[in-house]
Design a protein around this motif. Structure first.
Motif, PDB file in Angstrom:
ATOM      1  N   LEU A 157      -5.172  -5.109  10.260  1.00 52.93           N
ATOM      2  CA  LEU A 157      -4.137  -6.128  10.101  1.00 52.93           C
ATOM      3  C   LEU A 157      -4.704  -7.528  10.348  1.00 52.93           C
ATOM      4  CD1 LEU A 157      -1.137  -4.295  11.819  1.00 52.93           C
ATOM      5  CD2 LEU A 157      -1.426  -4.753   9.371  1.00 52.93           C
ATOM      6  N   TYR A 192      -4.969  -1.039   3.427  1.00 49.59           N
ATOM      7  CA  TYR A 192      -4.034  -2.148   3.583  1.00 49.59           C
ATOM      8  C   TYR A 192      -3.993  -2.974   2.304  1.00 49.59           C
ATOM      9  CZ  TYR A 192      -1.687  -6.164   5.789  1.00 49.59           C
ATOM     10  OH  TYR A 192      -0.805  -7.165   6.120  1.00 49.59           O
ATOM     11  N   GLY A 247       1.635  -6.451   1.752  1.00 53.30           N
ATOM     12  CA  GLY A 247       2.019  -6.096   3.115  1.00 53.30           C
ATOM     13  C   GLY A 247       2.237  -4.609   3.306  1.00 53.30           C
ATOM     14  N   LYS A 248       1.542  -3.794   2.526  1.00 49.77           N
ATOM     15  CA  LYS A 248       1.696  -2.342   2.612  1.00 49.77           C
ATOM     16  C   LYS A 248       0.516  -1.731   3.378  1.00 49.77           C
ATOM     17  CE  LYS A 248       4.389  -1.310  -1.560  1.00 49.77           C
ATOM     18  NZ  LYS A 248       4.382  -0.517  -2.808  1.00 49.77           N
ATOM     19  N   LEU A 249       0.818  -1.151   4.515  1.00 48.07           N
ATOM     20  CA  LEU A 249      -0.199  -0.495   5.333  1.00 48.07           C
ATOM     21  C   LEU A 249      -0.037   1.012   5.210  1.00 48.07           C
ATOM     22  CD1 LEU A 249      -2.480  -0.975   7.515  1.00 48.07           C
ATOM     23  CD2 LEU A 249      -0.678  -0.480   9.196  1.00 48.07           C
ATOM     24  N   TYR A 250      -0.977   1.652   4.536  1.00 48.54           N
ATOM     25  CA  TYR A 250      -0.991   3.102   4.394  1.00 48.54           C
ATOM     26  C   TYR A 250      -1.939   3.655   5.450  1.00 48.54           C
ATOM     27  CZ  TYR A 250       0.776   1.952  -0.303  1.00 48.54           C
ATOM     28  OH  TYR A 250       1.498   1.453  -1.352  1.00 48.54           O
ATOM     29  N   ARG A 251      -1.508   4.707   6.144  1.00 47.45           N
ATOM     30  CA  ARG A 251      -2.342   5.229   7.218  1.00 47.45           C
ATOM     31  C   ARG A 251      -2.068   6.703   7.433  1.00 47.45           C
ATOM     32  NH1 ARG A 251       0.992   5.337  11.815  1.00 47.45           N
ATOM     33  NH2 ARG A 251       2.959   4.222  11.515  1.00 47.45           N
ATOM     34  N   LEU A 254       3.580   4.927   5.175  1.00 43.18           N
ATOM     35  CA  LEU A 254       3.549   3.609   4.560  1.00 43.18           C
ATOM     36  C   LEU A 254       4.313   2.703   5.501  1.00 43.18           C
ATOM     37  CD1 LEU A 254       3.277   1.357   2.548  1.00 43.18           C
ATOM     38  CD2 LEU A 254       5.017   2.455   1.117  1.00 43.18           C
ATOM     39  N   ASN A 255       3.587   1.773   6.131  1.00 37.69           N
ATOM     40  CA  ASN A 255       4.133   1.014   7.242  1.00 37.69           C
ATOM     41  C   ASN A 255       4.681   2.016   8.261  1.00 37.69           C
ATOM     42  OD1 ASN A 255       3.310  -1.389   6.043  1.00 37.69           O
ATOM     43  ND2 ASN A 255       5.229  -1.614   4.915  1.00 37.69           N
ATOM     44  N   ASP A 256       5.958   2.028   8.566  1.00 37.23           N
ATOM     45  CA  ASP A 256       6.467   2.967   9.572  1.00 37.23           C
ATOM     46  C   ASP A 256       7.279   4.107   8.964  1.00 37.23           C
ATOM     47  OD1 ASP A 256       5.352   1.602  11.766  1.00 37.23           O
ATOM     48  OD2 ASP A 256       7.012   0.168  11.755  1.00 37.23           O
ATOM     49  N   THR A 308      -3.121   5.067  -3.517  1.00 38.46           N
ATOM     50  CA  THR A 308      -1.871   4.827  -2.797  1.00 38.46           C
ATOM     51  C   THR A 308      -0.667   5.036  -3.707  1.00 38.46           C
ATOM     52  OG1 THR A 308      -2.117   2.428  -3.186  1.00 38.46           O
ATOM     53  CG2 THR A 308      -2.853   3.295  -1.052  1.00 38.46           C
TER      54      THR A 308
END
Length: 267
Positions: free
Chosen positions: A16, A119, A124-128, A137-139, A195
């Motif tokens: 981030l 990321y 603003g998309k955080l894949y984890r 994807l985010n939360d 993604t």
């Protein structure tokens, strides 16, 4: 393991922060250089972001192996742990479109992925995903991909060289595969295609040649959702594999590999 989860949480914060650096550099403007061709480029931001990750890893985990696209601080050690980093996947998109690029960080061992983070900075998309703990994807937790879909009903990312007929001839099976799917979609960044698979809007990914840093984080993310990754013959691959790649849900993956094999045998 507690230590691996701690590394995962640290890495999310680093990614981030790296994204904020990239956004600032975009506002300031950046220069780029060719690597192997006019289509293979690198910017000063690629190197800065990779250096940022190398410094963080070295500070906290100096014994770990590092493989980064720009070879800023690559190192080989006796540790079983391995970082695979692409500071900006989709550099041409970064330069020309100012979007559709991502940071990609994978961590694990040669035959075991531990976590992957992608990321999409501008969206603003955080894949984890941490192995065994779901993919997000985010939360928001992502759903598993459908296990049994038909090739003819799917959009698939299929990439092979463009050039003269002679240059394209060895990859004829991939062009034939393209004729069997509903449509082909390419975004100029492996992370963007993987993604989209994670979000269920793309069915599969097939590439004539890809490097480990392009797909390593996406592989961990998608395997958590039920996808299979292999070479184009369907063989297992390790975390550092580079070459032809096929990725999809289990049933679709089998169809892709079989279609490539049948087209190859018919040549």
């Amino acid at each position: 393991m507690h230590e691996e989860h701690d590394i995962y949480l640290k890495s999310i914060a680093w990614v981030l922060e790296a994204g904020e650096i990239i956004k600032q550099r975009l506002q300031e403007g950046t220069e780029f250089k060719q690597k192997t061709s006019h289509a293979d480029v690198v910017t000063e931001v690629d190197r800065e972001i990779e250096s940022y990750f190398v410094s963080k890893i070295t500070e906290h985990y100096p014994e770990h192996n590092i493989v980064g696209e720009e070879n800023v601080g690559n190192r080989v050690s006796e540790s079983p742990y391995l970082w695979i980093i692409d500071p900006i996947d989709g550099t041409s998109n970064f330069i020309n479109r100012k979007k559709d690029f991502a940071i990609s960080v994978a961590f694990g061992e040669l035959h075991r992925g531990v976590f992957g983070i992608i990321y999409d900075v501008m969206a603003g998309k955080l894949y984890r995903a941490q192995k065994g703990s779901g993919a997000f994807l985010n939360d928001v937790k992502l759903n598993a991909v459908p296990a049994n879909t038909l090739l003819e009903n799917e959009l698939v990312a299929i990439s092979a060289p463009w050039g003269s007929l002679e240059e394209m001839k060895p990859w004829e099976p991939l062009y034939k595969l393209a004729a069997q799917v509903r449509g082909v979609r390419l975004y100029g960044a492996t992370t963007m295609e993987l993604t989209d698979m994670a979000e269920g809007v793309l069915g599969g990914y097939v590439q004539n040649y890809v490097n480990s840093w392009d797909y390593a984080a996406g592989r961990i993310l998608l395997e958590e959702l039920g996808c299979t990754f292999s070479d184009l013959e369907g063989n297992d691959i390790d975390m550092l594999y580079s070459g032809g790649l096929a990725a999809a849900s289990t049933g679709l993956h089998e169809q892709i590999v079989r279609a490539i094999q049948e087209a190859s045998e018919a040549k």
